[in-house]
Write an enzyme that holds these catalytic residues in place. Structure first.
Site, PDB file in Angstrom:
ATOM      1  N   ASN A  13     -88.518 -34.180  14.192  1.00  0.00           N
ATOM      2  CA  ASN A  13     -88.057 -33.229  15.205  1.00  0.00           C
ATOM      3  C   ASN A  13     -88.764 -33.480  16.524  1.00  0.00           C
ATOM      4  O   ASN A  13     -89.885 -33.996  16.545  1.00  0.00           O
ATOM      5  CB  ASN A  13     -88.365 -31.775  14.797  1.00  0.00           C
ATOM      6  CG  ASN A  13     -87.680 -31.362  13.520  1.00  0.00           C
ATOM      7  OD1 ASN A  13     -86.529 -31.691  13.287  1.00  0.00           O
ATOM      8  ND2 ASN A  13     -88.400 -30.620  12.683  1.00  0.00           N
ATOM      9  N   HIS A 216    -109.353 -19.711   4.798  1.00  0.00           N
ATOM     10  CA  HIS A 216    -109.997 -19.372   3.525  1.00  0.00           C
ATOM     11  C   HIS A 216    -110.063 -20.563   2.573  1.00  0.00           C
ATOM     12  O   HIS A 216    -110.357 -20.400   1.391  1.00  0.00           O
ATOM     13  CB  HIS A 216    -109.273 -18.204   2.861  1.00  0.00           C
ATOM     14  CG  HIS A 216    -109.314 -16.937   3.650  1.00  0.00           C
ATOM     15  ND1 HIS A 216    -110.445 -16.145   3.744  1.00  0.00           N
ATOM     16  CD2 HIS A 216    -108.371 -16.344   4.437  1.00  0.00           C
ATOM     17  CE1 HIS A 216    -110.197 -15.113   4.520  1.00  0.00           C
ATOM     18  NE2 HIS A 216    -108.959 -15.209   4.954  1.00  0.00           N
ATOM     19  N   ALA A 242     -99.914 -28.283  13.118  1.00  0.00           N
ATOM     20  CA  ALA A 242     -99.748 -29.437  12.222  1.00  0.00           C
ATOM     21  C   ALA A 242    -100.881 -29.583  11.219  1.00  0.00           C
ATOM     22  O   ALA A 242    -100.982 -30.620  10.558  1.00  0.00           O
ATOM     23  CB  ALA A 242     -99.619 -30.713  13.042  1.00  0.00           C
ATOM     24  N   ALA A 243    -101.706 -28.546  11.053  1.00  0.00           N
ATOM     25  CA  ALA A 243    -102.855 -28.662  10.149  1.00  0.00           C
ATOM     26  C   ALA A 243    -102.413 -28.931   8.716  1.00  0.00           C
ATOM     27  O   ALA A 243    -103.028 -29.727   8.000  1.00  0.00           O
ATOM     28  CB  ALA A 243    -103.701 -27.394  10.223  1.00  0.00           C
ATOM     29  N   GLY A 244    -101.348 -28.278   8.281  1.00  0.00           N
ATOM     30  CA  GLY A 244    -100.857 -28.500   6.927  1.00  0.00           C
ATOM     31  C   GLY A 244    -100.358 -29.911   6.715  1.00  0.00           C
ATOM     32  O   GLY A 244    -100.511 -30.481   5.625  1.00  0.00           O
ATOM     33  N   ASP A 245     -99.763 -30.498   7.755  1.00  0.00           N
ATOM     34  CA  ASP A 245     -99.285 -31.881   7.650  1.00  0.00           C
ATOM     35  C   ASP A 245    -100.456 -32.854   7.574  1.00  0.00           C
ATOM     36  O   ASP A 245    -100.426 -33.821   6.799  1.00  0.00           O
ATOM     37  CB  ASP A 245     -98.393 -32.214   8.846  1.00  0.00           C
ATOM     38  CG  ASP A 245     -97.136 -31.369   8.879  1.00  0.00           C
ATOM     39  OD1 ASP A 245     -96.643 -31.008   7.792  1.00  0.00           O
ATOM     40  OD2 ASP A 245     -96.646 -31.070   9.978  1.00  0.00           O
ATOM     41  N   CYS A 275    -107.481 -31.335  12.815  1.00  0.00           N
ATOM     42  CA  CYS A 275    -106.203 -31.214  13.513  1.00  0.00           C
ATOM     43  C   CYS A 275    -106.131 -29.957  14.365  1.00  0.00           C
ATOM     44  O   CYS A 275    -105.485 -29.945  15.417  1.00  0.00           O
ATOM     45  CB  CYS A 275    -105.069 -31.227  12.488  1.00  0.00           C
ATOM     46  SG  CYS A 275    -103.417 -31.170  13.195  1.00  0.00           S
TER      47      CYS A 275
END
Length: 302
Positions: A13, A216, A242-245, A275
């Site tokens: 995207n 957490h 984008a931390a999860g990516d 990130c």
């Protein structure tokens, strides 16, 4: 040590990111403080993150025939990702409208564009999946495509890491091909009805799971009886988009390099934290030295 071969099957995207002190409520207009336009999408982000974390990474997905598509391909390629098999679909590219507040929390609206047309994997795409060490996938493209890729990976002995985001139901045939499931609390509740109070509920679906909890930390659980909490790495958060990516990609890279999954989650936690220190999505994804600087290995097993 040879580079881990990671193939990411997912979305691309163009992220239109605006920052403001507070996020608007329904019907409210707030004045922003900053704006950037950067490549994003969970697939493209995780491909870039994997390459920056040290993997040899190929990205399978679809971009539009518009100007956003040209920019998306150029930026992902410039990050060191193999885009030779990235498709071009006539029409618009996927677009994400991202709003970020002063605490780094965000709201995101995604219109899929070309991502919705990414169906029916070619033999070349399937070969890339089968030859990889790790397949990484998410749920911003048709779930049938994710399932096809996961089944091809499983048949070839390629490890499958599924980031089941955004939150939605996942077909049983896809879950049966998953080695590690990565979800946040919203996604976990969509799948099992339970969240941080019972991360082991995810093991009813897959053999290994990681439940991420932002500030957490994260839980890693598996059917061998492991249940460990990995604390969050403390940093000054600017933007968590984008931390999860970054987390998912680093987990896949570390696991592909031969680390055990507890250690891989610790390294992934460092990547996610790194990130959040910069504004934006793909531009904030950390390089390997940044991850190593924040990484704390797990304590020795008694």
């Amino acid at each position: 040590m040879p580079q881990t071969r990671v193939v990411v099957v997912g979305s691309a995207n163009m992220d239109l990111v605006g920052a403001a002190g507070t996020l608007p409520r329904p019907g409210e207009t707030v004045l922003g403080t900053d704006f950037v336009m950067v490549p994003g999408g969970k697939g493209a982000n995780q491909a870039i993150a994997a390459a920056r974390a040290g993997a040899s990474c190929a990205f399978l997905g679809a971009i539009g025939s518009d100007a956003f598509g040209v920019t998306l391909r150029a930026r992902v390629t410039a990050a060191g990702v193999d885009t030779d098999q990235l498709r071009v679909s006539y029409g618009t590219s996927g677009v994400a409208l991202v709003m970020v507040n002063a605490e780094g929390e965000n709201q995101i609206l995604v219109t899929p564009g070309a991502n919705a047309a990414f169906t029916g994997l070619t033999e070349g795409e399937l070969t890339a999946v089968r030859e990889a060490d790790v397949l990484v996938a998410q749920l911003e493209i048709p779930v049938e495509t994710v399932t096809e890729a996961a089944l091809a990976a499983r048949s070839a002995g390629t490890r499958v890491v599924l980031n089941a985001a955004p939150a939605r139901q996942v077909p049983p045939e896809l879950l049966a091909a998953v080695d590690v499931l990565v979800v946040n609390e919203v996604e976990a509740r969509a799948l099992t009805g339970r969240g941080r109070e019972d991360p082991h509920a995810l093991l009813e679906l897959v053999p290994r799971a990681v439940l991420t909890l932002g500030g957490h930390g994260a839980w890693y659980v598996d059917r061998d009886g492991t249940g460990v909490h990995v604390p969050a790495v403390k940093v000054d958060v600017v933007d968590s988009t984008a931390a999860g990516d970054a987390f998912t990609a680093a987990l896949a890279v570390a696991w592909g390099e031969g680390r055990d999954l507890h250690d891989s989650v610790c390294w992934a936690a460092a990547a996610g934290a790194a990130c959040t220190r910069r504004f934006g999505a793909s531009v904030a994804l950390p390089h390997r030295p940044e991850i190593n600087a924040l990484y704390t290995p797990p304590p020795p097993t008694p």
